[in-house]
Design a protein around this motif. Structure first.
Motif, PDB file in Angstrom:
ATOM      1  N   ILE A 135       1.806  16.166  42.306  1.00  0.00           N
ATOM      2  CA  ILE A 135       1.919  16.913  43.565  1.00  0.00           C
ATOM      3  C   ILE A 135       3.044  16.293  44.385  1.00  0.00           C
ATOM      4  O   ILE A 135       3.071  15.074  44.580  1.00  0.00           O
ATOM      5  CB  ILE A 135       0.606  16.861  44.374  1.00  0.00           C
ATOM      6  CG1 ILE A 135      -0.562  17.382  43.542  1.00  0.00           C
ATOM      7  CG2 ILE A 135       0.755  17.651  45.676  1.00  0.00           C
ATOM      8  CD1 ILE A 135      -1.917  17.149  44.191  1.00  0.00           C
ATOM      9  N   ARG A 136       3.938  17.132  44.858  1.00  0.00           N
ATOM     10  CA  ARG A 136       5.026  16.662  45.711  1.00  0.00           C
ATOM     11  C   ARG A 136       5.128  17.558  46.941  1.00  0.00           C
ATOM     12  O   ARG A 136       5.043  18.783  46.828  1.00  0.00           O
ATOM     13  CB  ARG A 136       6.367  16.682  44.974  1.00  0.00           C
ATOM     14  CG  ARG A 136       6.444  15.716  43.818  1.00  0.00           C
ATOM     15  CD  ARG A 136       6.430  14.264  44.331  1.00  0.00           C
ATOM     16  NE  ARG A 136       6.538  13.318  43.250  1.00  0.00           N
ATOM     17  CZ  ARG A 136       5.525  12.627  42.749  1.00  0.00           C
ATOM     18  NH1 ARG A 136       4.311  12.794  43.220  1.00  0.00           N
ATOM     19  NH2 ARG A 136       5.703  11.778  41.768  1.00  0.00           N
ATOM     20  N   ALA A 137       5.324  16.947  48.090  1.00  0.00           N
ATOM     21  CA  ALA A 137       5.506  17.690  49.335  1.00  0.00           C
ATOM     22  C   ALA A 137       6.887  18.338  49.342  1.00  0.00           C
ATOM     23  O   ALA A 137       7.847  17.767  48.826  1.00  0.00           O
ATOM     24  CB  ALA A 137       5.360  16.763  50.531  1.00  0.00           C
TER      25      ALA A 137
ATOM     26  N   VAL B 185       2.870  24.240  33.976  1.00  0.00           N
ATOM     27  CA  VAL B 185       2.570  25.098  35.116  1.00  0.00           C
ATOM     28  C   VAL B 185       3.204  24.482  36.358  1.00  0.00           C
ATOM     29  O   VAL B 185       3.031  23.288  36.631  1.00  0.00           O
ATOM     30  CB  VAL B 185       1.045  25.242  35.316  1.00  0.00           C
ATOM     31  CG1 VAL B 185       0.737  26.018  36.576  1.00  0.00           C
ATOM     32  CG2 VAL B 185       0.420  25.904  34.095  1.00  0.00           C
ATOM     33  N   VAL B 186       3.948  25.290  37.092  1.00  0.00           N
ATOM     34  CA  VAL B 186       4.551  24.865  38.349  1.00  0.00           C
ATOM     35  C   VAL B 186       4.099  25.866  39.407  1.00  0.00           C
ATOM     36  O   VAL B 186       4.296  27.071  39.254  1.00  0.00           O
ATOM     37  CB  VAL B 186       6.093  24.840  38.273  1.00  0.00           C
ATOM     38  CG1 VAL B 186       6.691  24.392  39.602  1.00  0.00           C
ATOM     39  CG2 VAL B 186       6.571  23.938  37.134  1.00  0.00           C
ATOM     40  N   ALA B 187       3.478  25.334  40.469  1.00  0.00           N
ATOM     41  CA  ALA B 187       2.979  26.202  41.538  1.00  0.00           C
ATOM     42  C   ALA B 187       3.499  25.715  42.886  1.00  0.00           C
ATOM     43  O   ALA B 187       3.670  24.516  43.096  1.00  0.00           O
ATOM     44  CB  ALA B 187       1.456  26.207  41.548  1.00  0.00           C
ATOM     45  N   LEU B 188       3.709  26.646  43.781  1.00  0.00           N
ATOM     46  CA  LEU B 188       4.012  26.346  45.169  1.00  0.00           C
ATOM     47  C   LEU B 188       2.757  26.697  45.949  1.00  0.00           C
ATOM     48  O   LEU B 188       2.217  27.799  45.804  1.00  0.00           O
ATOM     49  CB  LEU B 188       5.201  27.185  45.663  1.00  0.00           C
ATOM     50  CG  LEU B 188       5.573  27.023  47.137  1.00  0.00           C
ATOM     51  CD1 LEU B 188       6.074  25.596  47.415  1.00  0.00           C
ATOM     52  CD2 LEU B 188       6.633  28.050  47.528  1.00  0.00           C
ATOM     53  N   THR B 189       2.271  25.744  46.750  1.00  0.00           N
ATOM     54  CA  THR B 189       1.042  25.984  47.507  1.00  0.00           C
ATOM     55  C   THR B 189       1.248  25.726  48.989  1.00  0.00           C
ATOM     56  O   THR B 189       2.144  24.991  49.392  1.00  0.00           O
ATOM     57  CB  THR B 189      -0.122  25.076  47.036  1.00  0.00           C
ATOM     58  OG1 THR B 189       0.120  23.734  47.467  1.00  0.00           O
ATOM     59  CG2 THR B 189      -0.322  25.143  45.544  1.00  0.00           C
TER      60      THR B 189
ATOM     61  N   GLU C  36       8.543  21.309  55.112  1.00  0.00           N
ATOM     62  CA  GLU C  36       7.623  22.451  55.068  1.00  0.00           C
ATOM     63  C   GLU C  36       6.202  21.937  54.856  1.00  0.00           C
ATOM     64  O   GLU C  36       5.999  20.941  54.178  1.00  0.00           O
ATOM     65  CB  GLU C  36       7.968  23.386  53.907  1.00  0.00           C
ATOM     66  CG  GLU C  36       9.318  24.043  53.997  1.00  0.00           C
ATOM     67  CD  GLU C  36       9.349  25.150  55.032  1.00  0.00           C
ATOM     68  OE1 GLU C  36       8.319  25.804  55.243  1.00  0.00           O
ATOM     69  OE2 GLU C  36      10.417  25.340  55.635  1.00  0.00           O
ATOM     70  N   PRO C  37       5.181  22.637  55.375  1.00  0.00           N
ATOM     71  CA  PRO C  37       3.793  22.240  55.105  1.00  0.00           C
ATOM     72  C   PRO C  37       3.326  22.834  53.772  1.00  0.00           C
ATOM     73  O   PRO C  37       2.324  23.542  53.692  1.00  0.00           O
ATOM     74  CB  PRO C  37       3.037  22.828  56.294  1.00  0.00           C
ATOM     75  CG  PRO C  37       3.821  24.055  56.646  1.00  0.00           C
ATOM     76  CD  PRO C  37       5.265  23.711  56.363  1.00  0.00           C
ATOM     77  N   ARG C  38       4.099  22.581  52.726  1.00  0.00           N
ATOM     78  CA  ARG C  38       3.823  23.135  51.391  1.00  0.00           C
ATOM     79  C   ARG C  38       3.972  22.057  50.339  1.00  0.00           C
ATOM     80  O   ARG C  38       4.580  21.024  50.581  1.00  0.00           O
ATOM     81  CB  ARG C  38       4.777  24.286  51.094  1.00  0.00           C
ATOM     82  CG  ARG C  38       4.561  25.456  52.014  1.00  0.00           C
ATOM     83  CD  ARG C  38       5.477  26.579  51.696  1.00  0.00           C
ATOM     84  NE  ARG C  38       5.073  27.747  52.471  1.00  0.00           N
ATOM     85  CZ  ARG C  38       5.716  28.878  52.479  1.00  0.00           C
ATOM     86  NH1 ARG C  38       6.813  29.015  51.755  1.00  0.00           N
ATOM     87  NH2 ARG C  38       5.280  29.888  53.197  1.00  0.00           N
TER      88      ARG C  38
END
Length: 162
Positions: free
Chosen positions: A94-96, A22-26, A100-102
């Motif tokens: 988790i990687r920044a 699973v890969v998500a952008l948050t 971007e603030p994501r």
């Protein structure tokens, strides 16, 4: 320029849709902007189910590392929570996103690896209880990666079903 952007987006979609994890952008607060199709196989949710919801719907935020604990710098183990309430061993990366603030969040089902480790060491693989949400605790807004006190008050466990 538009055609090149469309081609790049199509390539990215192909990469994400073929990824086994699973890969998500948050957003910075953990709100899911986009998630790949592996979410359905691993967690039982469709991508549309999660967009706009907290990534913590998928894993136990209480397991965020505390000692040396920047979750953005160090992968960590947690407990995944599927749509049906069943729980499983999970690795979280988790990687920044630069500039971007994501965040990009990768969720890896670690069940097979953990079972193999248990078999090699001769220890029993523990049953992870199903997650249920208490209706007596007030709903708490998503407050980002480090908010766990409010969630701790609303999470209870019940024995897993065989």
């Amino acid at each position: 320029v538009y055609a090149e952007l469309e081609r790049e987006r199509s390539e990215l979609d192909s990469v994400l849709s073929s990824a086994p994890n699973v890969v998500a952008l948050t957003e910075q607060d953990g709100t899911v902007i986009r998630v790949n199709a592996a979410i359905e196989r691993v967690f039982g949710y469709t991508p549309e189910d999660l967009e706009g919801r907290s990534i913590h719907t998928l894993f136990d935020a209480l397991a965020l590392p505390s000692a040396g604990g920047d979750p953005v710098q160090h992968p960590f183990e947690s407990i995944g929570s599927r749509a049906d309430g069943s729980r499983f061993a999970l690795e979280v990366v988790i990687r920044a996103v630069e500039g971007e603030p994501r965040f990009v969040v990768v969720l890896i089902d670690a069940t097979t690896r953990k079972a193999a480790e248990a078999a090699r060491s001769g220890t029993a693989w523990p049953t992870i209880p199903k997650r249920t949400w208490s209706t007596s605790a007030p709903a708490t807004p998503n407050r980002g990666w480090k908010n766990s006190a409010a969630r701790r008050a609303s999470i209870t466990s019940t024995p897993a079903l065989s």
